[in-house]
Design an enzyme around this catalytic site. Structure first.
Site, PDB file in Angstrom:
ATOM      1  N   CYS A  88      -6.499  11.914  13.553  1.00 35.81           N
ATOM      2  CA  CYS A  88      -5.356  11.533  12.714  1.00 35.81           C
ATOM      3  C   CYS A  88      -5.319  10.009  12.548  1.00 35.81           C
ATOM      4  O   CYS A  88      -6.205   9.436  11.951  1.00 35.81           O
ATOM      5  CB  CYS A  88      -4.073  12.104  13.322  1.00 35.81           C
ATOM      6  SG  CYS A  88      -2.707  12.186  12.149  1.00 35.81           S
ATOM      7  N   HIS A 197      -5.678  17.971  15.084  1.00 33.22           N
ATOM      8  CA  HIS A 197      -5.328  17.499  16.430  1.00 33.22           C
ATOM      9  C   HIS A 197      -5.825  18.420  17.526  1.00 33.22           C
ATOM     10  O   HIS A 197      -5.098  19.322  17.965  1.00 33.22           O
ATOM     11  CB  HIS A 197      -3.805  17.384  16.541  1.00 33.22           C
ATOM     12  CG  HIS A 197      -3.254  16.244  15.777  1.00 33.22           C
ATOM     13  ND1 HIS A 197      -3.082  14.986  16.308  1.00 33.22           N
ATOM     14  CD2 HIS A 197      -2.861  16.158  14.487  1.00 33.22           C
ATOM     15  CE1 HIS A 197      -2.587  14.177  15.399  1.00 33.22           C
ATOM     16  NE2 HIS A 197      -2.446  14.862  14.279  1.00 33.22           N
ATOM     17  N   GLU A 199      -6.055  17.736  20.625  1.00 36.71           N
ATOM     18  CA  GLU A 199      -5.287  17.512  21.865  1.00 36.71           C
ATOM     19  C   GLU A 199      -3.982  18.317  21.886  1.00 36.71           C
ATOM     20  O   GLU A 199      -3.365  18.451  22.931  1.00 36.71           O
ATOM     21  CB  GLU A 199      -5.011  16.010  22.066  1.00 36.71           C
ATOM     22  CG  GLU A 199      -3.906  15.422  21.212  1.00 36.71           C
ATOM     23  CD  GLU A 199      -4.319  15.186  19.766  1.00 36.71           C
ATOM     24  OE1 GLU A 199      -5.428  15.569  19.368  1.00 36.71           O
ATOM     25  OE2 GLU A 199      -3.493  14.621  19.015  1.00 36.71           O
TER      26      GLU A 199
END
Lengths: 227, 81
Positions: A88, A197, A199
């Site tokens: 991002c 994303h 994570e």
């Protein structure tokens, strides 16, 4: 599978550094906090540039972060082979720092898009994707307003012909990215940037759409441990 | 003292959805005859000294380094006044 140290960078306005550190820890590596204002990479084996709105996205997303003191250390280290993953805002910073080609611009829809997104892994030979199957379809969260990947025709042709497109959007392009590009890599496969994303997709407990993000971290850990 | 203006615009081939949204809004507000709109940024740089060749070369370097991302944007420098 221990002893690998993965730096997680925090700029003013970074949001995802805690999730990133947690994902690194879950994979069995040691997350090392790195501060934007330090000229110190603390001897880490790899670096994660997490998402957020560093420096408030002033001027352009990532434009100011690119000149942070830490980046004076990170840019030459990454050029010399230090593995770096940017998600991002981290991807935007990698592009502004010219560690990856092209740029991320305003979503074609002008809407901020926050949803679970289908993604195809089209290059599983990078330092961060070797635990995926080639052509594997995964689901990761996306959340961004400026994720439309653009590059010159020549750059795009080079990325496509050399297999440097790593991820493509599936089931609808959230931002109007050229060629449905969700993520790319450098010539050597050590630096990877993507808008989704990983994570945020490592634990079922928090309602993540998948745990597909784990493979990013196990990939880099295997590379570091086997190096 | 001089004021130097740097205009930064997305390159013509880069999609400008903000400009398009403005172009679509104008007829709704009663403004007719607008074919297209492109949105950009304007920087007003106040110099301590005169806008001589050396100062302008510096401003162009600022534009290349920070003000514009030349991968997607063009810039133009001019002295105001």
């Amino acid at each position: 599978m221990s002893g690998a140290r993965v730096g997680v960078v925090t700029f003013p306005g970074t949001l995802d550094d805690q999730d990133a550190a947690r994902a690194v820890r879950l994979a069995g590596a040691e997350p090392v906090p790195l501060w934007h204002a330090d000229h110190d990479l603390k001897g880490v084996d790899a670096v994660f540039l997490p998402g957020g709105f560093s420096y408030g996205d002033y001027l352009r997303c990532g434009a100011i972060s690119r000149f942070a003191p830490l980046m004076d250390e990170l840019i030459p280290a990454a050029r010399s082979g230090l593995p770096v993953l940017g998600t991002c805002n981290g991807f935007q910073i990698l592009c502004e720092a010219h560690l990856l080609p092209g740029a991320l611009t305003r979503n074609a829809s002008l809407h901020y898009v926050c949803r679970d997104q289908g993604i195809r892994v089209v290059n599983n030979r990078t330092a961060w994707t070797r635990d995926f199957e080639q052509g594997q379809d995964i689901v990761l969260p996306v959340k961004h307003g400026e994720g439309r990947y653009v590059a010159s025709d020549e750059t795009l042709a080079e990325l496509e012909s050399t297999g440097r497109v790593v991820f493509r959007y599936l089931g609808g392009n959230p931002n109007g990215s050229l060629n449905d590009i969700a993520g790319i890599t450098n010539e050597t496969g050590t630096i990877v940037g993507l808008m989704p994303h990983p994570e945020h997709a490592v634990e079922e407990l928090v309602g993540a759409p998948s745990t597909d993000g784990r493979a990013f971290f196990t990939s880099i850990l295997k590379k570091l441990v086997n190096a | 003292m001089a004021r130097v203006i740097v205009d930064v615009m997305l390159k013509p081939e880069i999609l400008d959805p903000q400009g398009q949204a403005i172009a679509r809004a104008l007829p709704r507000l009663g403004f007719e005859g607008v074919g297209a709109v492109r949105q950009g940024k304007r920087f007003e740089i106040e110099l301590d000294g005169p806008a001589d060749e050396a100062a302008l070369a510096d401003v162009r370097k600022m534009a290349e380094t920070l003000l514009a991302n030349t991968v997607i944007e063009d810039y133009a420098v001019h002295v105001e006044g």
